[in-house]
Design a protein around this motif. Structure first.
Motif, PDB file in Angstrom:
ATOM      1  N   GLN A   1       0.305  -5.525  -3.818  1.00 29.76           N
ATOM      2  CA  GLN A   1      -0.282  -5.345  -5.143  1.00 29.76           C
ATOM      3  C   GLN A   1      -0.858  -6.673  -5.610  1.00 29.76           C
ATOM      4  O   GLN A   1      -0.301  -7.747  -5.350  1.00 29.76           O
ATOM      5  CB  GLN A   1       0.781  -4.865  -6.124  1.00 29.76           C
ATOM      6  CG  GLN A   1       1.909  -5.862  -6.366  1.00 29.76           C
ATOM      7  CD  GLN A   1       3.025  -5.295  -7.207  1.00 29.76           C
ATOM      8  OE1 GLN A   1       3.520  -4.201  -6.943  1.00 29.76           O
ATOM      9  NE2 GLN A   1       3.438  -6.027  -8.236  1.00 29.76           N
TER      10      GLN A   1
ATOM     11  N   GLU B   1       2.856  -7.603 -12.258  1.00 33.03           N
ATOM     12  CA  GLU B   1       3.921  -6.694 -12.684  1.00 33.03           C
ATOM     13  C   GLU B   1       5.079  -7.547 -13.196  1.00 33.03           C
ATOM     14  O   GLU B   1       5.691  -8.306 -12.452  1.00 33.03           O
ATOM     15  CB  GLU B   1       4.388  -5.807 -11.533  1.00 33.03           C
ATOM     16  CG  GLU B   1       5.422  -4.788 -11.955  1.00 33.03           C
ATOM     17  CD  GLU B   1       5.815  -3.845 -10.831  1.00 33.03           C
ATOM     18  OE1 GLU B   1       6.408  -2.806 -11.129  1.00 33.03           O
ATOM     19  OE2 GLU B   1       5.526  -4.151  -9.663  1.00 33.03           O
TER      20      GLU B   1
ATOM     21  N   ASN C   1       4.846  -3.040  -4.239  1.00 36.14           N
ATOM     22  CA  ASN C   1       3.900  -1.949  -3.993  1.00 36.14           C
ATOM     23  C   ASN C   1       2.859  -2.436  -3.000  1.00 36.14           C
ATOM     24  O   ASN C   1       2.343  -3.554  -3.137  1.00 36.14           O
ATOM     25  CB  ASN C   1       3.193  -1.526  -5.288  1.00 36.14           C
ATOM     26  CG  ASN C   1       4.143  -0.957  -6.307  1.00 36.14           C
ATOM     27  OD1 ASN C   1       4.586   0.173  -6.207  1.00 36.14           O
ATOM     28  ND2 ASN C   1       4.486  -1.772  -7.308  1.00 36.14           N
TER      29      ASN C   1
ATOM     30  N   ALA D   1      -5.346   6.771 -10.648  1.00 37.82           N
ATOM     31  CA  ALA D   1      -4.310   6.535 -11.650  1.00 37.82           C
ATOM     32  C   ALA D   1      -4.234   7.634 -12.694  1.00 37.82           C
ATOM     33  O   ALA D   1      -3.140   8.053 -13.096  1.00 37.82           O
ATOM     34  CB  ALA D   1      -4.544   5.184 -12.335  1.00 37.82           C
TER      35      ALA D   1
ATOM     36  N   TYR E   1       1.493   7.320 -12.579  1.00 39.94           N
ATOM     37  CA  TYR E   1       2.627   6.854 -11.785  1.00 39.94           C
ATOM     38  C   TYR E   1       3.277   7.948 -10.936  1.00 39.94           C
ATOM     39  O   TYR E   1       4.294   7.705 -10.305  1.00 39.94           O
ATOM     40  CB  TYR E   1       3.723   6.222 -12.655  1.00 39.94           C
ATOM     41  CG  TYR E   1       3.327   4.953 -13.345  1.00 39.94           C
ATOM     42  CD1 TYR E   1       2.605   3.966 -12.688  1.00 39.94           C
ATOM     43  CD2 TYR E   1       3.679   4.719 -14.669  1.00 39.94           C
ATOM     44  CE1 TYR E   1       2.245   2.795 -13.324  1.00 39.94           C
ATOM     45  CE2 TYR E   1       3.333   3.549 -15.312  1.00 39.94           C
ATOM     46  CZ  TYR E   1       2.610   2.592 -14.637  1.00 39.94           C
ATOM     47  OH  TYR E   1       2.254   1.429 -15.265  1.00 39.94           O
ATOM     48  N   GLN E   2       2.717   9.155 -10.893  1.00 38.23           N
ATOM     49  CA  GLN E   2       3.373  10.210 -10.126  1.00 38.23           C
ATOM     50  C   GLN E   2       2.490  10.773  -9.019  1.00 38.23           C
ATOM     51  O   GLN E   2       2.736  11.866  -8.523  1.00 38.23           O
ATOM     52  CB  GLN E   2       3.834  11.333 -11.066  1.00 38.23           C
ATOM     53  CG  GLN E   2       4.949  10.899 -12.009  1.00 38.23           C
ATOM     54  CD  GLN E   2       5.504  12.039 -12.814  1.00 38.23           C
ATOM     55  OE1 GLN E   2       5.494  13.190 -12.394  1.00 38.23           O
ATOM     56  NE2 GLN E   2       5.997  11.733 -14.005  1.00 38.23           N
TER      57      GLN E   2
ATOM     58  N   TRP F   1       0.722   3.649  -6.474  1.00 38.93           N
ATOM     59  CA  TRP F   1       1.197   2.660  -7.442  1.00 38.93           C
ATOM     60  C   TRP F   1       0.676   1.258  -7.217  1.00 38.93           C
ATOM     61  O   TRP F   1       0.877   0.386  -8.060  1.00 38.93           O
ATOM     62  CB  TRP F   1       2.734   2.629  -7.432  1.00 38.93           C
ATOM     63  CG  TRP F   1       3.339   3.971  -7.620  1.00 38.93           C
ATOM     64  CD1 TRP F   1       3.303   4.737  -8.761  1.00 38.93           C
ATOM     65  CD2 TRP F   1       4.046   4.741  -6.653  1.00 38.93           C
ATOM     66  NE1 TRP F   1       3.950   5.922  -8.549  1.00 38.93           N
ATOM     67  CE2 TRP F   1       4.421   5.954  -7.264  1.00 38.93           C
ATOM     68  CE3 TRP F   1       4.413   4.519  -5.321  1.00 38.93           C
ATOM     69  CZ2 TRP F   1       5.140   6.934  -6.592  1.00 38.93           C
ATOM     70  CZ3 TRP F   1       5.129   5.494  -4.658  1.00 38.93           C
ATOM     71  CH2 TRP F   1       5.481   6.686  -5.291  1.00 38.93           C
ATOM     72  N   SER F   2       0.050   0.982  -6.074  1.00 36.25           N
ATOM     73  CA  SER F   2      -0.388  -0.393  -5.825  1.00 36.25           C
ATOM     74  C   SER F   2      -1.816  -0.658  -6.275  1.00 36.25           C
ATOM     75  O   SER F   2      -2.357  -1.733  -6.041  1.00 36.25           O
ATOM     76  CB  SER F   2      -0.239  -0.742  -4.340  1.00 36.25           C
ATOM     77  OG  SER F   2      -0.882   0.184  -3.519  1.00 36.25           O
TER      78      SER F   2
ATOM     79  N   ARG G   1      -3.495  -2.461 -11.634  1.00 35.79           N
ATOM     80  CA  ARG G   1      -3.198  -2.013 -12.994  1.00 35.79           C
ATOM     81  C   ARG G   1      -3.799  -2.924 -14.057  1.00 35.79           C
ATOM     82  O   ARG G   1      -3.898  -2.537 -15.227  1.00 35.79           O
ATOM     83  CB  ARG G   1      -1.681  -1.911 -13.203  1.00 35.79           C
ATOM     84  CG  ARG G   1      -1.022  -0.923 -12.266  1.00 35.79           C
ATOM     85  CD  ARG G   1       0.482  -0.897 -12.461  1.00 35.79           C
ATOM     86  NE  ARG G   1       1.144  -0.279 -11.308  1.00 35.79           N
ATOM     87  CZ  ARG G   1       2.461  -0.226 -11.137  1.00 35.79           C
ATOM     88  NH1 ARG G   1       3.256  -0.752 -12.045  1.00 35.79           N
ATOM     89  NH2 ARG G   1       2.974   0.335 -10.057  1.00 35.79           N
TER      90      ARG G   1
END
Length: 536
Positions: free
Chosen positions: A182, A186, A361, A393, A425-426, A430-431, A434
């Motif tokens: 990533q 974060e 991630n 996303a 997020y589901q 996730w990488s 963001r």
């Protein structure tokens, strides 16, 4: 350690080449951005005197089209309802951009420990896998393909620009890279949360650090019935103690024996075996004891089995602690009850916080994949091109989400938040970067501004990802943990009679348990870890 360099796929784009002098027999390689060079003056003069013969241009050479490939990705979790529709849009774009499409398989979270190793063993059946499961162990055992920085620079220009040297350093295993990590910041910042409405109600000064909580705790004790200033389990109370230790972060697998401070650029390891750290620890302990004596903290924390967070939800404590990233959920809960939320992130005195390791991630590649180069190109777009990023996303704009007049992202009309067909997020991606995402509709300005400030001062601190190898001192570790339970816990809870005497006894017991030996070995391991995870 130096990263090996190797040959990578080069995509050659031929320019139109004109035959200027038919007598030339030697051809020079054309460069994509080369401009025609000026002719020498004497050559120009000769050319004006001789008859002009127009050269016949050579046929224009075009780049060979990329062969169509299907990239097989293995993700974690479960596909949401609208996943196929979103991926159809992603594949349309990928096919146009790099003539590739993606097919995905999911490993349910509950099956990761059993099914993930089976997938790694069948290396010919997949190209790309989510690589954050036992990353270092799997990489060292040959589960993932080594990634060369030459390949990244030539095939992943967006990723190369977005990813820092420290983030690449996080991925190093034996001096080699096995993951595209990533690139976003974060936060790995713990935080204390409190009832901001009570602070305002009793005109308590602004709370900027843990020590500032005393005025709020006193106001709650004096004026509120049924609400404790702070109540929770022994671990909750000790979490507040950790907030007071002047910026030093603790490796909880060996409490107080291994500590680090992200402001220290020399990666110093400290702890109670270090005389310089003892006064810092003692000062925090004295504050805790003072608050217990004033009735601001519980005297029987060992007996409390309900967490501070659960107590906060029913209005029985004015303070609790957890990761800062829980801010949004906590704020929504407080607002629904007519309360307000305040937060004090756990930072150093210089305002520094930490980022989570970049390997949290990221994607790794099968050593037997025939599509490695194209997979790199795809991930470059999926992670760093905002149009792909937003799709993965949040789904399809207008169908799954809309942008409101304030520039915040909201669910599309008619979508129930509890039944969102493509929840953030589901979807297993996730990488993605963001840092490109817009704020969500339910993000308060307080949260947005605090997070921006934290990200601006967050550092990727190598020792945050360091895991101690205890093979050489397992007996000492067991003895140290027993000492911590018996002697350190009461100090940190503020329930000892004499703090100085109790800390001196704790240090003595730790030494007898072998803490000096453990500290010396951990310093060596930490130094080697820093060396192995620093790009040279």
């Amino acid at each position: 350690m130096r990263i090996k360099k190797g040959m990578s796929l080069t995509i050659v784009i031929m320019l139109c080449v004109m035959l200027v002098l038919s007598a030339c027999s030697k051809k020079e390689a054309a460069t994509p951005s080369a401009a025609p060079s000026a002719a020498p003056a004497e050559s120009a003069a000769v050319a004006t005197e001789a008859p002009v013969v127009e050269a016949t241009p050579e046929p224009v050479a075009t780049a060979a089209p990329l062969e169509k490939v299907v990239l097989n990705f293995v993700l974690l979790g479960e596909a949401p309802v609208d996943y196929n529709a979103v991926m159809a849009e992603v594949n349309k774009k990928l096919e146009q951009d790099i003539n590739a499409t993606i097919e995905t398989k999911f490993i349910p979270f509950g099956d990761i420990e059993t099914k993930y190793p089976l997938v790694l063993a069948s290396q010919q059946d997949w190209d790309v896998i989510y690589g954050n499961i036992h990353y270092g162990e799997n990489a060292s055992k040959g589960g993932y393909r080594e990634i060369l920085m030459d390949d990244v620079k030539k095939l992943m220009p967006l990723t190369d620009k977005a990813t820092t040297a420290a983030q690449w350093g996080d991925t190093l295993v034996g001096g080699k890279i096995y993951m595209i990590p990533q690139s976003f910041v974060e936060l790995g910042v713990g935080s204390g949360f409190y009832r901001e409405d009570l602070r305002v109600k009793y005109n308590v000064p602004e709370i900027k650090k843990a020590q500032d909580l005393e005025a709020l705790f006193q106001a709650v004790k004096d004026n509120e019935k049924g609400i404790a200033p702070f109540d929770g389990t022994a671990d909750d109370i000790r979490g507040l103690f950790a907030m007071m230790v002047d910026g030093w972060l603790t490796k909880r697998e060996l409490p107080q024996v291994f500590n680090f401070n992200p402001d220290n650029k020399e990666f110093k390891v400290s702890g109670l075996m270090d005389p310089d750290f003892v006064p810092i620890y003692t000062a925090a302990a004295k504050t805790m004891k003072s608050w217990v004596d004033k009735g601001l903290l519980p005297k029987n924390a060992f007996a409390q089995k309900t967490s501070a967070y659960e107590l906060s939800r029913v209005g029985k404590t004015a303070y609790w602690g957890n990761a800062f990233e829980n801010y949004v959920n906590y704020e929504a809960e407080m607002k629904a009850k007519g309360w307000a939320l305040g937060a004090i992130p756990a930072l150093t005195p210089n305002g520094t916080g930490t980022q989570r390791p970049a390997t949290g991630n990221g994607f790794a590649f099968s050593p037997k994949s025939k599509n490695y180069e194209r997979a790199l190109m795809a991930i470059d777009l999926l992670h760093q091109d905002k149009s792909y990023n937003m799709l993965l996303a949040f789904g399809v704009e207008g169908k799954n989400y809309v942008m409101n007049a304030e520039g915040k992202l909201a669910l599309a009309p008619g979508i129930d938040a509890s039944k969102n067909p493509y929840p953030m997020y589901q979807a297993g991606w996730w990488s993605n970067n963001r840092d490109q995402w817009p704020p969500l509709e339910n993000y308060s300005e307080g949260y947005i501004n605090m997070k921006k400030d934290l990200q601006a001062h967050a550092v990727s601190y190598l020792l945050d990802g360091f895991n101690v190898n205890t093979d050489k001192f397992k007996t000492e570790v067991a003895n140290i943990n027993n000492v911590i339970k018996q002697y350190a816990a009461p100090i940190e809870l503020g329930i000892v009679k004499d703090v100085d005497k109790a800390v001196a006894e704790l240090v003595d017991k730790l030494k007898k348990a072998g803490a000096d030996k453990v500290m010396d070995e951990m310093k060596l391991q930490a130094a080697q870890f820093v060396k192995d995870h620093t790009l040279q």
